[in-house]
Scaffold this motif. Structure first.
Motif, mmCIF file in Angstrom:
data_model
loop_
_atom_site.group_PDB
_atom_site.id
_atom_site.type_symbol
_atom_site.label_atom_id
_atom_site.label_comp_id
_atom_site.label_asym_id
_atom_site.label_seq_id
_atom_site.Cartn_x
_atom_site.Cartn_y
_atom_site.Cartn_z
ATOM 1 N N VAL A 19 0.897 -1.101 0.023
ATOM 2 C CA VAL A 19 0.056 -0.064 0.011
ATOM 3 C C VAL A 19 1.051 1.425 0.055
ATOM 4 C CG1 VAL A 19 -1.697 1.246 1.135
ATOM 5 C CG2 VAL A 19 -1.743 -1.240 1.394
ATOM 6 N N ASP A 22 -2.689 6.783 0.647
ATOM 7 C CA ASP A 22 -3.827 6.846 1.515
ATOM 8 C C ASP A 22 -4.624 8.015 0.778
ATOM 9 O OD1 ASP A 22 -6.132 6.441 3.016
ATOM 10 O OD2 ASP A 22 -4.918 6.045 4.959
ATOM 11 N N HIS A 146 -9.559 -0.587 -1.027
ATOM 12 C CA HIS A 146 -8.231 -0.077 -1.672
ATOM 13 C C HIS A 146 -8.349 -0.398 -3.012
ATOM 14 C CE1 HIS A 146 -6.740 -1.534 2.362
ATOM 15 N NE2 HIS A 146 -5.580 -0.696 2.073
ATOM 16 N N ALA A 157 -1.030 -0.942 -4.191
ATOM 17 C CA ALA A 157 -2.468 -0.322 -3.879
ATOM 18 C C ALA A 157 -2.402 0.904 -3.097
ATOM 19 C CB ALA A 157 -2.980 -1.593 -2.682
ATOM 20 N N TYR A 158 -3.700 1.600 -3.254
ATOM 21 C CA TYR A 158 -3.960 2.773 -2.534
ATOM 22 C C TYR A 158 -5.185 2.626 -1.709
ATOM 23 C CZ TYR A 158 -0.408 5.093 -5.700
ATOM 24 O OH TYR A 158 0.537 5.287 -6.589
ATOM 25 N N ALA A 159 -5.225 2.993 -0.453
ATOM 26 C CA ALA A 159 -6.232 3.000 0.472
ATOM 27 C C ALA A 159 -7.326 4.121 -0.023
ATOM 28 C CB ALA A 159 -5.599 3.101 1.973
#
Length: 464
Positions: A19, A22, A146, A157-159
């Motif tokens: 990740v 965010d 995500h 991945a991006y929250a």
């Protein structure tokens, strides 16, 4: 020794995806709807990430050269304002858009649009991520937690708290397991191109002077192309719709047409290669057959073929033909449309279901919300609409207006910690109005619905 038949599936090893960011709002897709959605969300106070597969934004208006942008006005009346209008004004200030017109078909220079949109995004505080493909989602308790993208850094991945699907193909919605639909027959795709060396002064304006920057199709040009099509010398085509391109001798042309499914990569690859071959052959025909194009040269073609239709969400409401022809005062109206009901045939050079509108209709927020969604909203051509309704609402100016509605809604959902379907639509509309969007109800005339349509218009007097 005969080779073994290939397996139908392979097992991938499990993996852990890092990740790397965010955000409050992630917008997937940087086309006209995605640009405006991201700006609206960021201006609403949300930390916003925009994911785009190319190295620039603008979508069909820049990658596919779809110009002019329709439709900001109808019958001399403005029905789209707010952030979409601001973007067009910025492009005009840079010399790349013509917006002082009674009608809403506004020509735009694709290179200027890239710059104007990029500046607006950065100034609004949007984080840009180019050269990245949306790949998948992670869900928890029905929410998308995500977004996974694939790029040169690998799989990351991006929250997120809220997602706006502006992919055009409902990619995020489908990955999240929310319902979608796709018609048995999709509208065909078009490869736009720009020509230089055209004798624009000699083009035959058979419908009178050029209106709103659009050179109405010459009956003689269309008739000759139709003859050559029957003879097998010219492929399936539409129009042609020939548009001035900011200087004498330059035009932008919408003419090629081919049935395809752009959500099927193998089929769409065949379409891309086919249309590019046909484009060069057609330009040769135009040089040979029409004096206005005798010295024409290919200045540019779309990076990709223009796509009209693939997947649609199954939304909380489906925009219908009746909603377009007989405008309704939806309590959750977040945008307006006014483009002609314009359905391109897949096996003919003609149009189908062609109905010219005389006043705008209203687009409800529920058309952008997939059934079962908690924190996913859409904007653009994957909205929920029936065939004729989609034939009008699919165009870029209306998609931009939907983008402002979706981006504003996403920011409000975060600010109040509510699910997308539960936001206060009164507050949503009030916020849109505060920021210049046009969402009033005064286009609704319950006593006289029939004055909104004109079924006796030549299909080739209107672009797209």
């Amino acid at each position: 020794m005969a080779s073994e038949k290939s397996a139908t599936h392979v097992a991938e090893p499990s993996r852990t995806t890092p990740v790397v960011g965010d955000f409050d709002v992630i917008v997937a897709g940087g086309g006209p709807a995605g640009v405006i959605a991201a700006v609206a969300a960021a201006r609403g106070g949300a930390r916003t990430l925009l994911i785009e597969r190319y190295g620039f934004v603008g979508g069909m208006s820049t990658s596919a050269l779809v110009t002019p942008i329709s439709e900001f006005r109808v019958a001399g009346r403005q029905h789209i304002g707010g952030i979409p209008l601001e973007l067009m004004q910025r492009a005009a200030e840079l010399g790349g858009a013509e917006i002082e017109r009674d009608s809403g078909n506004w020509p735009v220079n694709d290179e200027i649009m890239k710059l104007a949109a990029q500046r607006m995004l950065i100034e609004s505080g949007v984080t840009l991520l180019f050269h990245s493909w949306f790949s998948d989602v992670i869900t928890a308790a029905g929410r998308v937690s995500h977004i996974i993208v694939q790029n040169k850094a690998g799989r990351v991945a991006y929250a997120c708290k809220t997602v706006i699907d502006c992919t055009g193909d409902a990619d995020v919605v489908r990955a999240a397991g929310l319902p979608t639909t796709k018609g048995d027959v999709l509208q065909p795709a078009t490869l736009w191109f720009q020509l230089g060396g055209v004798d624009t002064g000699a083009l035959d304006y058979v419908f009178g002077d050029a209106v709103d920057g659009i050179l109405p199709v010459s009956e003689s040009i269309r008739a000759r192309l139709a003859e050559l099509h029957v003879a097998g010398e010219v492929p399936l085509f539409g129009g042609p719709w020939i548009n001035r391109f900011f200087r004498d001798g330059m035009v932008s042309i919408n003419v090629l047409r081919e049935p395809t499914d752009a959500s099927d990569p193998e089929w769409f690859t065949r379409t891309e290669t086919s249309l590019r071959e046909k484009m060069h052959a057609l330009i040769d025909v135009m040089r040979r057959e029409f004096p206005e194009f005798r010295n024409a040269w290919l200045a540019k073609s779309g990076i990709q073929t223009g796509v009209r239709e693939t997947h649609h969400i199954v939304g909380l409401y489906e925009l219908t033909q009746d909603d377009v022809l007989h405008p309704k005062a939806f309590p959750d109206t977040i945008a307006k449309g006014a483009h002609t009901i314009d359905i391109h045939q897949t096996d003919s050079i003609d149009q189908n279901e062609f109905v010219l509108l005389r006043r705008p209709y209203n687009v409800p927020f529920r058309c952008l919300v997939p059934r079962g969604s908690v924190n996913v909203v859409t904007a653009g051509r994957c909205l929920s609409a029936d065939g004729p309704g989609f034939g009008s609402v699919r165009v870029m100016a209306t998609c931009m207006a939907m983008g402002q509605g979706a981006g504003t809604a996403a920011a409000l959902a975060i600010a109040h910690d509510v699910a997308i379907p539960d936001i206060d639509v009164g507050e949503l509309r009030a916020t849109l109005i505060e920021h210049g969007a046009i969402v009033d109800f005064d286009n609704v005339d319950p006593d006289d619905h029939d004055d909104n349509i004109d079924r006796h218009v030549d299909a080739f007097a209107v672009d797209r």
